[in-house]
Scaffold this motif. Structure first.
Motif, PDB file in Angstrom:
ATOM      1  N   TRP A  39       0.854  -1.415   0.130  1.00  0.00           N
ATOM      2  CA  TRP A  39      -0.055   0.006  -0.154  1.00  0.00           C
ATOM      3  C   TRP A  39       0.994   1.164   0.042  1.00  0.00           C
ATOM      4  O   TRP A  39       0.178   2.351  -0.359  1.00  0.00           O
ATOM      5  N   TYR A  40       2.024   0.984   0.166  1.00  0.00           N
ATOM      6  CA  TYR A  40       2.747   2.182   0.119  1.00  0.00           C
ATOM      7  C   TYR A  40       3.116   2.798  -1.259  1.00  0.00           C
ATOM      8  O   TYR A  40       3.668   2.055  -1.846  1.00  0.00           O
ATOM      9  N   ASN A  41       2.945   4.083  -1.090  1.00  0.00           N
ATOM     10  CA  ASN A  41       3.107   4.720  -2.416  1.00  0.00           C
ATOM     11  C   ASN A  41       4.416   5.580  -2.677  1.00  0.00           C
ATOM     12  O   ASN A  41       4.553   6.225  -3.796  1.00  0.00           O
ATOM     13  N   GLY A  42       5.247   5.400  -1.660  1.00  0.00           N
ATOM     14  CA  GLY A  42       6.544   6.267  -1.639  1.00  0.00           C
ATOM     15  C   GLY A  42       6.553   7.704  -1.019  1.00  0.00           C
ATOM     16  O   GLY A  42       7.640   8.301  -1.131  1.00  0.00           O
ATOM     17  N   GLY A  43       5.735   8.013  -0.293  1.00  0.00           N
ATOM     18  CA  GLY A  43       5.807   9.270   0.410  1.00  0.00           C
ATOM     19  C   GLY A  43       5.286   9.143   1.852  1.00  0.00           C
ATOM     20  O   GLY A  43       4.628   8.223   2.386  1.00  0.00           O
ATOM     21  N   TYR A  44       5.950   9.915   2.839  1.00  0.00           N
ATOM     22  CA  TYR A  44       5.423  10.296   4.178  1.00  0.00           C
ATOM     23  C   TYR A  44       5.858   9.120   4.956  1.00  0.00           C
ATOM     24  O   TYR A  44       5.178   8.804   6.113  1.00  0.00           O
ATOM     25  N   ARG A  45       6.908   8.475   4.692  1.00  0.00           N
ATOM     26  CA  ARG A  45       7.519   7.355   5.469  1.00  0.00           C
ATOM     27  C   ARG A  45       7.734   7.767   6.858  1.00  0.00           C
ATOM     28  O   ARG A  45       7.159   7.159   7.938  1.00  0.00           O
ATOM     29  N   ALA A  46       8.262   8.885   7.171  1.00  0.00           N
ATOM     30  CA  ALA A  46       8.637   9.349   8.221  1.00  0.00           C
ATOM     31  C   ALA A  46       7.624   9.518   9.104  1.00  0.00           C
ATOM     32  O   ALA A  46       7.411   9.250  10.482  1.00  0.00           O
ATOM     33  N   ASN A  47       6.319  10.181   8.661  1.00  0.00           N
ATOM     34  CA  ASN A  47       5.309  10.504   9.439  1.00  0.00           C
ATOM     35  C   ASN A  47       4.601   9.041   9.885  1.00  0.00           C
ATOM     36  O   ASN A  47       4.241   9.063  10.995  1.00  0.00           O
ATOM     37  N   LYS A  91      -0.298   0.548   8.481  1.00  0.00           N
ATOM     38  CA  LYS A  91      -1.409   0.870   7.537  1.00  0.00           C
ATOM     39  C   LYS A  91      -2.742   1.747   7.888  1.00  0.00           C
ATOM     40  O   LYS A  91      -3.387   2.531   7.186  1.00  0.00           O
ATOM     41  N   PHE A  92      -3.008   1.466   9.232  1.00  0.00           N
ATOM     42  CA  PHE A  92      -4.009   2.395   9.850  1.00  0.00           C
ATOM     43  C   PHE A  92      -3.579   3.799   9.870  1.00  0.00           C
ATOM     44  O   PHE A  92      -4.279   4.786   9.398  1.00  0.00           O
ATOM     45  N   VAL A  93      -2.444   4.080  10.025  1.00  0.00           N
ATOM     46  CA  VAL A  93      -1.929   5.775   9.939  1.00  0.00           C
ATOM     47  C   VAL A  93      -1.984   6.197   8.320  1.00  0.00           C
ATOM     48  O   VAL A  93      -2.397   7.363   8.339  1.00  0.00           O
ATOM     49  N   ASN A  94      -1.443   5.332   7.605  1.00  0.00           N
ATOM     50  CA  ASN A  94      -1.168   5.683   6.189  1.00  0.00           C
ATOM     51  C   ASN A  94      -2.705   6.177   5.692  1.00  0.00           C
ATOM     52  O   ASN A  94      -3.119   7.302   5.049  1.00  0.00           O
ATOM     53  N   ASP A  95      -3.722   5.348   5.909  1.00  0.00           N
ATOM     54  CA  ASP A  95      -5.068   5.545   5.562  1.00  0.00           C
ATOM     55  C   ASP A  95      -5.561   6.698   6.157  1.00  0.00           C
ATOM     56  O   ASP A  95      -6.400   7.524   5.589  1.00  0.00           O
TER      57      ASP A  95
END
Length: 229
Positions: A39-47, A91-95
């Motif tokens: 599900w990771y699209n390459g952005g906001y990993r640190a967050n 996954k919860f945070v990303n969504d």
């Protein structure tokens, strides 16, 4: 950290070191994990990583428990139950962060706001239902952690006393006499310090106690500042 060190140096001990390394292991593992998720699209990993760990910590606190950092230290890796919980949390945070409130388009800026975490925390019950009960079984009771911290502080205090004695015994008796004479002349020694230095002047016939040695280490610091050492 500076304030904590000034207040209680004994809190910075072997246990503190192990838990610090365990936290680093968890953080670095989470970074790699997020990068490899479908599900990771390459952005906001640190967050995502920061908030995922914060979410797991929040769930642990609500259960009056903490993550088993000792287990991470011992194995030098993130244990299976924690790893799966972090995957769910990421996954919860990303969504959630990918859908900022209306009027906010910059997700990075949104993640810096207290309201971002407050919104996540308000939904954290949803995350809890997705995490296996096996994870919660691995958590350590807070009372157990406090007892462990208390014991570690006692051990560190003993180690500090021994180290102070070692430093004092490395200074020749003649040097202690010199420090006392010059310190008395210049007025940077207290009456108590002068009395304890007289004990150090009798090394090896007399050995300063651990408490006396800790004061003498402070005297060495003064002497160094005065250019005597």
């Amino acid at each position: 950290m500076g304030k904590a060190w000034t207040k209680n140096q004994d809190g910075f001990n072997e246990l503190y070191f192990r838990r610090s390394i365990a936290r680093a292991i968890i953080f670095r593992w989470a970074e790699k994990m997020v990068s490899g998720e479908t599900w990771y699209n390459g952005g906001y990993r640190a967050n995502i990583v920061a908030y995922a760990i914060a979410a797991i910590n929040e769930l642990s606190k609500r259960a009056d428990k903490v993550i088993d950092f000792q287990r991470c230290w011992t194995n030098q890796e993130v244990y299976e139950e924690l790893a799966e919980a972090l995957r769910q949390a990421a996954k919860f945070v990303n969504d959630d962060i990918s859908q900022p409130p209306q009027g906010i388009s910059n997700i990075s800026e949104w993640c810096k706001k207290d309201s971002c975490w407050e919104r996540l925390a308000g939904k954290i019950d949803r995350l809890e239902t997705d995490i296996s009960l096996n994870f919660f079984k691995t958590l350590v009771e807070i009372d157990e952690q406090k007892a462990e911290q208390k014991q570690a502080k006692k051990a560190q205090k003993i180690d500090d006393g021994i180290d102070a004695q070692r430093q004092v015994l490395e200074v020749p008796a003649q040097k202690w006499s010199q420090i006392r004479h010059i310190g008395t002349e210049r007025g940077f020694l207290t009456e108590k310090e002068v009395g304890i230095i007289k004990v150090a002047e009798q090394i090896p016939q007399k050995i300063p106690t651990e408490k006396q040695s800790e004061i003498l280490v402070g005297v060495l610091g003064k002497a160094h500042a005065e250019g005597i050492l």
